[in-house]
Design a protein around this motif. Structure first.
Motif, PDB file in Angstrom:
ATOM      1  N   ASP A  35       0.850  -1.186   0.000  1.00 24.62           N
ATOM      2  CA  ASP A  35       0.000   0.000   0.000  1.00 24.62           C
ATOM      3  C   ASP A  35       0.891   1.244   0.000  1.00 24.62           C
ATOM      4  O   ASP A  35       1.625   1.485   0.954  1.00 24.62           O
ATOM      5  CB  ASP A  35      -0.893  -0.029   1.246  1.00 24.62           C
ATOM      6  N   GLU A  36       0.798   2.025  -1.063  1.00 21.73           N
ATOM      7  CA  GLU A  36       1.600   3.249  -1.186  1.00 21.73           C
ATOM      8  C   GLU A  36       1.308   4.228  -0.051  1.00 21.73           C
ATOM      9  O   GLU A  36       2.146   5.074   0.259  1.00 21.73           O
ATOM     10  CB  GLU A  36       1.352   3.919  -2.547  1.00 21.73           C
ATOM     11  N   ALA A  37       0.157   4.102   0.580  1.00 21.41           N
ATOM     12  CA  ALA A  37      -0.190   4.976   1.711  1.00 21.41           C
ATOM     13  C   ALA A  37       0.718   4.724   2.911  1.00 21.41           C
ATOM     14  O   ALA A  37       0.752   5.525   3.847  1.00 21.41           O
ATOM     15  CB  ALA A  37      -1.658   4.778   2.100  1.00 21.41           C
ATOM     16  N   TRP A  38       1.447   3.622   2.894  1.00 18.83           N
ATOM     17  CA  TRP A  38       2.381   3.315   3.979  1.00 18.83           C
ATOM     18  C   TRP A  38       3.641   4.172   3.921  1.00 18.83           C
ATOM     19  O   TRP A  38       4.350   4.317   4.912  1.00 18.83           O
ATOM     20  CB  TRP A  38       2.816   1.855   3.918  1.00 18.83           C
ATOM     21  N   LEU A  39       3.964   4.702   2.756  1.00 23.55           N
ATOM     22  CA  LEU A  39       5.250   5.375   2.551  1.00 23.55           C
ATOM     23  C   LEU A  39       5.550   6.497   3.544  1.00 23.55           C
ATOM     24  O   LEU A  39       6.706   6.642   3.956  1.00 23.55           O
ATOM     25  CB  LEU A  39       5.381   5.849   1.104  1.00 23.55           C
ATOM     26  N   PRO A  40       4.573   7.321   3.988  1.00 18.17           N
ATOM     27  CA  PRO A  40       4.914   8.332   5.003  1.00 18.17           C
ATOM     28  C   PRO A  40       5.382   7.717   6.337  1.00 18.17           C
ATOM     29  O   PRO A  40       6.039   8.387   7.126  1.00 18.17           O
ATOM     30  CB  PRO A  40       3.603   9.105   5.197  1.00 18.17           C
ATOM     31  N   ASN A  41       5.073   6.458   6.555  1.00 22.58           N
ATOM     32  CA  ASN A  41       5.485   5.766   7.783  1.00 22.58           C
ATOM     33  C   ASN A  41       6.814   5.036   7.625  1.00 22.58           C
ATOM     34  O   ASN A  41       7.256   4.347   8.538  1.00 22.58           O
ATOM     35  CB  ASN A  41       4.413   4.748   8.200  1.00 22.58           C
ATOM     36  N   VAL A  42       7.420   5.160   6.446  1.00 21.37           N
ATOM     37  CA  VAL A  42       8.665   4.468   6.155  1.00 21.37           C
ATOM     38  C   VAL A  42       9.824   5.457   6.298  1.00 21.37           C
ATOM     39  O   VAL A  42       9.763   6.594   5.836  1.00 21.37           O
ATOM     40  CB  VAL A  42       8.637   3.867   4.726  1.00 21.37           C
ATOM     41  N   ALA A  43      10.877   4.996   6.943  1.00 23.00           N
ATOM     42  CA  ALA A  43      12.054   5.833   7.177  1.00 23.00           C
ATOM     43  C   ALA A  43      12.747   6.162   5.863  1.00 23.00           C
ATOM     44  O   ALA A  43      12.664   5.408   4.896  1.00 23.00           O
ATOM     45  CB  ALA A  43      13.031   5.103   8.102  1.00 23.00           C
ATOM     46  N   ARG A  44      13.433   7.304   5.867  1.00 20.08           N
ATOM     47  CA  ARG A  44      14.206   7.691   4.670  1.00 20.08           C
ATOM     48  C   ARG A  44      15.365   6.734   4.440  1.00 20.08           C
ATOM     49  O   ARG A  44      15.701   6.408   3.318  1.00 20.08           O
ATOM     50  CB  ARG A  44      14.724   9.126   4.834  1.00 20.08           C
ATOM     51  N   ALA A  45      16.005   6.313   5.538  1.00 21.75           N
ATOM     52  CA  ALA A  45      17.106   5.351   5.445  1.00 21.75           C
ATOM     53  C   ALA A  45      16.501   3.950   5.501  1.00 21.75           C
ATOM     54  O   ALA A  45      16.028   3.524   6.556  1.00 21.75           O
ATOM     55  CB  ALA A  45      18.087   5.552   6.590  1.00 21.75           C
ATOM     56  N   PRO A  46      16.490   3.252   4.388  1.00 21.34           N
ATOM     57  CA  PRO A  46      15.833   1.942   4.379  1.00 21.34           C
ATOM     58  C   PRO A  46      16.591   0.922   5.214  1.00 21.34           C
ATOM     59  O   PRO A  46      17.775   1.054   5.470  1.00 21.34           O
ATOM     60  CB  PRO A  46      15.852   1.554   2.900  1.00 21.34           C
ATOM     61  N   GLY A  47      15.861  -0.090   5.596  1.00 19.57           N
ATOM     62  CA  GLY A  47      16.477  -1.211   6.288  1.00 19.57           C
ATOM     63  C   GLY A  47      16.977  -2.221   5.273  1.00 19.57           C
ATOM     64  O   GLY A  47      16.687  -2.124   4.090  1.00 19.57           O
ATOM     65  N   ASP A  48      17.713  -3.179   5.758  1.00 20.72           N
ATOM     66  CA  ASP A  48      18.215  -4.267   4.926  1.00 20.72           C
ATOM     67  C   ASP A  48      17.590  -5.546   5.457  1.00 20.72           C
ATOM     68  O   ASP A  48      17.852  -5.936   6.602  1.00 20.72           O
ATOM     69  CB  ASP A  48      19.746  -4.308   5.018  1.00 20.72           C
ATOM     70  N   HIS A  49      16.755  -6.194   4.646  1.00 22.07           N
ATOM     71  CA  HIS A  49      16.024  -7.362   5.147  1.00 22.07           C
ATOM     72  C   HIS A  49      16.964  -8.466   5.602  1.00 22.07           C
ATOM     73  O   HIS A  49      16.651  -9.206   6.523  1.00 22.07           O
ATOM     74  CB  HIS A  49      14.999  -7.858   4.132  1.00 22.07           C
ATOM     75  N   GLY A  50      18.137  -8.598   4.994  1.00 24.37           N
ATOM     76  CA  GLY A  50      19.111  -9.604   5.439  1.00 24.37           C
ATOM     77  C   GLY A  50      19.649  -9.282   6.819  1.00 24.37           C
ATOM     78  O   GLY A  50      19.742 -10.152   7.691  1.00 24.37           O
TER      79      GLY A  50
END
Length: 189
Positions: free
Chosen positions: A147-162
């Motif tokens: 859901d693109e509406a989630w993007l405001p809740n996502v940090a600018r510095a992405p995480g690494d799933h590994g």
């Protein structure tokens, strides 16, 4: 000297030794008894501590696992969203901060490291932490369910799933070892 030709001091020494033996035996017996009580009390305290740690684990492990599933897009991730993730994280945080003193500092430090790998704290005054999602990975795995509406809740510095997977395994392994001891928890997986 007495009539038998034995010096009197030897008779006194025999008398003192014969009188002191029961006293020394009594003192040693008392000390052994006190040591036994101390050991038993310590055993009971350790059993209570293990019970508390297990209750803590039961409280946080399911939420930690659901958090992990959402970030890895496995398991029951599809009924979660950033609002539910933040709600779970608040419960987890509360438990870790309340019970941190029944664990080693290492456990708490591992949790803080885990948390930093999954969240960007202090998004602003009155705002919840932002999720450090690996957006490209999550979008690819979720497909149209992202859901693109989630993007405001996502940090600018992405995480690494590994890295997040490794942080989760380290935290859960360390918690398991703390509760059950090192020989009963597998570090593979």
């Amino acid at each position: 000297m007495d009539p038998k030709g034995v010096p009197i001091w030897i008779e006194y020494a025999k008398l003192i030794i014969s009188m002191s033996t029961p006293i020394v035996t009594g003192i040693v017996g008392y000390l052994v008894l006190q040591l036994g009580f101390g050991i038993e009390k310590n055993k009971q305290l350790n059993q209570e501590l293990v019970k508390k740690r297990l209750a803590f684990y039961d409280a946080v492990a399911p939420d930690l696992n659901r958090l992990f599933c959402f970030y890895q897009v496995v398991g029951d991730w599809s009924d979660l969203d950033p609002a539910k993730i933040i709600e779970m994280t608040r419960r987890i945080d509360k438990n870790f901060y309340v019970y941190r003193f029944i664990f080693s500092d290492k456990i708490f430090e591992t949790y803080i490291e885990f948390s930093r790998g999954y969240f960007e704290p202090y998004a602003g005054a009155g705002l919840p932490a932002r999720l450090r999602l690996d957006v490209h990975y999550v979008k690819r795995q979720m497909g149209s369910k992202f859901d693109e509406a989630w993007l405001p809740n996502v940090a600018r510095a992405p995480g690494d799933h590994g890295e997040q997977s490794a942080l989760y395994r380290r935290l859960m392994t360390d918690l398991g070892r703390t509760i059950t001891g090192p020989s009963t928890v597998s570090t593979t997986g």
